[in-house]
Design a protein around this motif. Structure first.
Motif, short mmCIF file in Angstrom:
data_model
loop_
_atom_site.label_atom_id
_atom_site.label_comp_id
_atom_site.label_asym_id
_atom_site.label_seq_id
_atom_site.Cartn_x
_atom_site.Cartn_y
_atom_site.Cartn_z
N ARG A 1 56.73 173.00 -21.29
CA ARG A 1 57.89 172.39 -20.78
C ARG A 1 58.23 171.23 -21.35
O ARG A 1 57.72 170.21 -21.33
N ARG B 1 63.90 170.77 -18.86
CA ARG B 1 64.29 171.91 -18.21
C ARG B 1 64.28 173.10 -19.17
O ARG B 1 64.95 174.17 -18.94
N CYS B 2 63.71 172.97 -20.40
CA CYS B 2 63.65 173.93 -21.17
C CYS B 2 61.85 174.40 -21.44
O CYS B 2 61.19 173.59 -21.32
N GLU C 1 66.99 176.45 -18.68
CA GLU C 1 67.09 176.98 -17.48
C GLU C 1 68.31 176.72 -16.85
O GLU C 1 69.15 177.78 -16.25
N ARG C 2 68.98 175.52 -17.09
CA ARG C 2 70.30 175.38 -16.41
C ARG C 2 71.31 176.22 -17.12
O ARG C 2 72.48 176.53 -16.76
#
Length: 104
Positions: free
Chosen positions: A8, A11-12, A32-33
């Motif tokens: 990670r 947020r990836c 994710e976002r």
């Protein structure tokens, strides 16, 4: 530095490697976002340790991020984090850029 699937970066989540070269390694990742696949370019430690090369990377990221053109990849994020699950050295600081994933 090689990143294992599942690593990670912010947020990836790294899915698999795409390629590598003189300025780093590129991975397919899931943002994710954004809820989509992206490309994550990770700079090698020797680049991040060299102030001139690091400054060049940061200038290029800012310049590309300011442009919008169908022939230029879109930059979504630039960061410096400790990788969670990096296969080279877990917890090692990683410089990366998140960009749109273009096939081919």
């Amino acid at each position: 530095m090689s990143l294992a699937p599942g690593t990670r970066l912010g947020r990836c989540e790294v899915l698999d490697p795409i390629g590598f070269g003189g300025m780093g390694e590129v991975y397919r990742a899931r943002a994710e976002r954004l809820d989509r696949s992206v490309a994550v370019k990770v700079l090698p430690p020797e680049v991040s340790a060299d102030p001139d090369r690091l400054a060049r990377f940061e200038r290029e990221a800012r310049t590309i991020g300011a442009l919008s053109h169908p022939n230029i990849v879109a930059i979504h994020d630039v960061g410096r984090l400790r990788a969670d699950g990096a296969s080279a050295r877990q917890g090692e600081e990683v410089l990366f850029v998140v960009m749109e994933l273009l096939e081919g």
